[in-house]
Design a protein around this motif. Sequence first.
Motif, mmCIF file in Angstrom:
data_model
loop_
_atom_site.group_PDB
_atom_site.id
_atom_site.type_symbol
_atom_site.label_atom_id
_atom_site.label_comp_id
_atom_site.label_asym_id
_atom_site.label_seq_id
_atom_site.Cartn_x
_atom_site.Cartn_y
_atom_site.Cartn_z
ATOM 1 N N ILE A 3 68.526 18.006 -1.313
ATOM 2 C CA ILE A 3 68.016 16.784 -0.911
ATOM 3 C C ILE A 3 67.645 16.132 -2.494
ATOM 4 O O ILE A 3 67.728 14.769 -2.585
ATOM 5 C CB ILE A 3 66.937 16.874 -0.071
ATOM 6 N N MET A 4 66.993 16.757 -3.408
ATOM 7 C CA MET A 4 66.668 16.536 -4.561
ATOM 8 C C MET A 4 67.565 15.540 -5.221
ATOM 9 O O MET A 4 67.502 14.813 -6.069
ATOM 10 C CB MET A 4 65.611 17.456 -5.345
ATOM 11 N N PHE A 5 68.767 16.368 -5.502
ATOM 12 C CA PHE A 5 69.795 16.125 -5.941
ATOM 13 C C PHE A 5 70.150 14.812 -5.672
ATOM 14 O O PHE A 5 70.536 13.914 -6.480
ATOM 15 C CB PHE A 5 71.002 17.079 -6.066
ATOM 16 N N GLN A 6 70.499 14.731 -4.291
ATOM 17 C CA GLN A 6 71.027 13.537 -3.553
ATOM 18 C C GLN A 6 70.251 12.311 -3.760
ATOM 19 O O GLN A 6 70.434 11.160 -4.059
ATOM 20 C CB GLN A 6 71.217 13.713 -2.084
ATOM 21 N N LEU A 7 68.703 12.464 -3.879
ATOM 22 C CA LEU A 7 67.913 11.599 -3.908
ATOM 23 C C LEU A 7 67.897 10.772 -5.355
ATOM 24 O O LEU A 7 68.075 9.732 -5.654
ATOM 25 C CB LEU A 7 66.455 11.868 -3.714
#
Length: 85
Positions: A3-7
């Motif tokens: 999720i952090m990567f996608q954000l």
Amino acid sequence: MWIMFQLNQWLATQCLALTDLTSDRVEQFVAAHRNRRGRRFATERALHPLFGYLRDQGVLLPPTTSQFYSEVDELLSGYRSYLID
């Protein structure tokens, strides 16, 4: 981590900094990733721990609405503080 990567990727494509995150932008991020079929997608609830951490670090301001911060979040935050202390 996903999720952090996608954000982070989404923020980069939108030419936004982490400090530019607002509830409206989070909704845009979630909507953009919800449309991808066959892939996991982030939900606002899944982003709570990340936003809590970023608020603790002073990167994000506390939310102005209860959209991201419920009574359960308050209880968990208190328990987290208890465990740390």
